[in-house]
Design an enzyme around this catalytic site. Structure first.
Site, short mmCIF file in Angstrom:
data_model
loop_
_atom_site.label_atom_id
_atom_site.label_comp_id
_atom_site.label_asym_id
_atom_site.label_seq_id
_atom_site.Cartn_x
_atom_site.Cartn_y
_atom_site.Cartn_z
N SER A 229 1.06 -1.53 -0.30
CA SER A 229 0.01 0.06 -0.09
C SER A 229 0.42 1.24 -0.05
O SER A 229 0.63 2.06 -0.28
CB SER A 229 -0.57 0.18 1.25
OG SER A 229 -1.56 -0.59 1.59
N GLU B 59 -5.55 -1.59 -8.39
CA GLU B 59 -4.76 -0.34 -9.45
C GLU B 59 -3.59 -1.24 -9.54
O GLU B 59 -3.24 -1.76 -8.80
CB GLU B 59 -3.98 0.97 -8.21
CG GLU B 59 -5.36 1.71 -7.37
CD GLU B 59 -4.70 2.64 -6.93
OE1 GLU B 59 -5.12 3.90 -6.41
OE2 GLU B 59 -3.71 1.69 -5.64
N HIS C 16 -2.34 -3.46 -6.62
CA HIS C 16 -3.19 -3.28 -5.84
C HIS C 16 -4.56 -3.52 -5.00
O HIS C 16 -5.16 -2.61 -6.27
CB HIS C 16 -2.83 -2.15 -5.24
CG HIS C 16 -3.05 -1.16 -3.16
ND1 HIS C 16 -3.29 0.52 -2.78
CD2 HIS C 16 -3.14 -2.30 -2.23
CE1 HIS C 16 -3.57 0.42 -2.18
NE2 HIS C 16 -3.08 -1.09 -1.43
N ASN D 242 -4.59 5.29 -1.77
CA ASN D 242 -4.26 6.06 -0.61
C ASN D 242 -3.65 7.45 -0.56
O ASN D 242 -3.77 7.78 0.12
CB ASN D 242 -3.22 4.99 -0.43
CG ASN D 242 -3.69 4.20 0.52
OD1 ASN D 242 -4.82 3.67 0.96
ND2 ASN D 242 -3.03 2.72 0.91
#
Ligand code: CAA
Length: 328
Positions: free
Chosen positions: A158, A191, A179, A229
């Site tokens: 992450s 992602e 991800h 994120n």
């Protein structure tokens, strides 16, 4: 010139509501893809187990790898409970059908504690282990020796830079980020991160793999937090700072964002869901070393967050974080 297949893909992409998904579709149409049928997932925690589950549901043969049989048993429990939840909805009046749905998917899942040796048949390795660069590099260096030449390596990190992890291998062209989001079976997004070295075939194969999983891929460069994120974590931290400054209560901030902005969870519920140690790990890394984020107030340490993590209050997984789940 675009081939006929890619023109069709273009037309299909334009009809899709998600622009980012359309862009990813175009990228695949422009290149060759490598079939991904055998997947090895390292890590059987929430994310690893989720990735194992969705890959098995898509018909892949999946090997779930962890260091102990106990860890694997926990992963299996996560998968079974999620599959049963889905089966109950899908086969409401048909207990035998529900059981057969679960059994068929579980039959695609194999388990191993053999480390890198578990990847000798893999078309794709997905790593979802502890967020520690040295540990990840060590795993991938061993995998580089053990896995076939064609195997694609992907990390579900992450917050770490994909290129830094890939450095431990001789196959940087076959290395990318993949991800997923928690809960993996429910969240549609993946992602796909390409580094400067990731080849077109590998990138396109991963986009196709995501679609085979019935996920919507978006692509992003190898930047801190990628897309989600990078936006989500500073938002969570701003919520923490509102409370630290005494401007509003945790419950009111959560209510505000759910009812005023339409989010499924408020920021404190979400931080507890993600894990407060994870949020802390991400901001600490960015504050000390993040490209473009180093030293920024946006990701500065927070006393409230640090105190909770020090007290072992890590969110849902520990039974308490911003909220107490034992009382809920
Ligand atoms: N497996 C299968 N299905 C699941 C599931 C699981 N583990 N968890 C939830 N679901 C399904 C439920 O069965 C239900 O399906 P239906 O609508 O078809 O009935 C649906 O999800 C909603 O679940 P619930 O009714 O139990 O609960 P809810 O409505 O409160 O939704 C939630 C739960 C999906 C988690 C929702 O609150 C949500 O979307 N929250 C935000 C989650 C989020 O932002 N995740 C990303 C975190 S960031 C991250 O993961 C990246 C990182 O690197 C830190």
């Amino acid at each position: 010139m675009l081939a006929r297949a890619s023109t069709a893909a273009l037309a299909q992409a334009v009809r899709r509501p998600l622009l980012a998904h359309a862009a990813a579709t175009l990228a695949t149409a422009a290149g060759d893809v490598q079939p991904i049928k055998n997947v090895t997932v390292f890590g059987s925690g929430l994310m690893g187990a989720g990735i194992v589950q969705v890959s098995a549901q898509a018909g892949c043969q999946v090997t779930m790898v962890d260091v102990t049989p106990e860890a694997l048993a926990k992963g299996e429990k996560i998968i079974l409970s999620s599959l049963k939840r889905t089966a109950k909805k899908k086969y409401a009046e048909d207990a035998a059908g529900a059981q057969s749905f679960v059994d068929q998917i579980m039959a695609n899942i194999h388990q191993s504690t053999e480390g890198a040796q578990a990847a000798t048949k893999a078309d794709l390795v997905v790593e979802a282990i502890v967020e520690n660069l040295t540990v990840k590099q060590k795993l991938f260096a061993a995998l580089d020796e053990a896995a076939p030449k064609h195997t694609i390596f992907a990390s579900n990190t992450s917050s770490l830079k994909i290129a830094d992890i890939a450095e431990a291998t001789q196959r940087r062209d076959r290395f990318a980020g993949l991800h997923f989001f928690n809960p993996v079976p429910q969240m549609k997004l993946v992602e796909v991160i390409r580094t400067r070295d990731t080849s077109d075939v590998v990138f396109n194969s991963l986009l196709q793999f995501c679609r085979d999983l019935k996920k919507a891929p978006v692509s992003c460069k190898d930047t801190p937090g990628f897309i989600v994120n990078r936006l989500l974590v500073p938002y969570l931290m701003e919520a923490v700072r509102i409370v630290e400054r005494g401007e509003a209560s945790i419950a009111d901030v959560d209510t505000a964002m759910k009812l005023g902005a339409g989010y499924p969870m408020g920021p404190f519920e979400l931080a507890d869901f993600v894990g407060l140690d994870t949020v802390k790990f991400i901001i600490d890394g960015w504050y000390t070393n993040g490209d473009g984020l180093k030293g920024k107030e946006l990701v500065a340490p927070s006393k409230l967050l640090n105190d909770l993590v020090t007290a072992g209050k890590l969110g849902r997984k520990s039974g308490e974080g911003f909220y107490n789940y034992a009382q809920k």
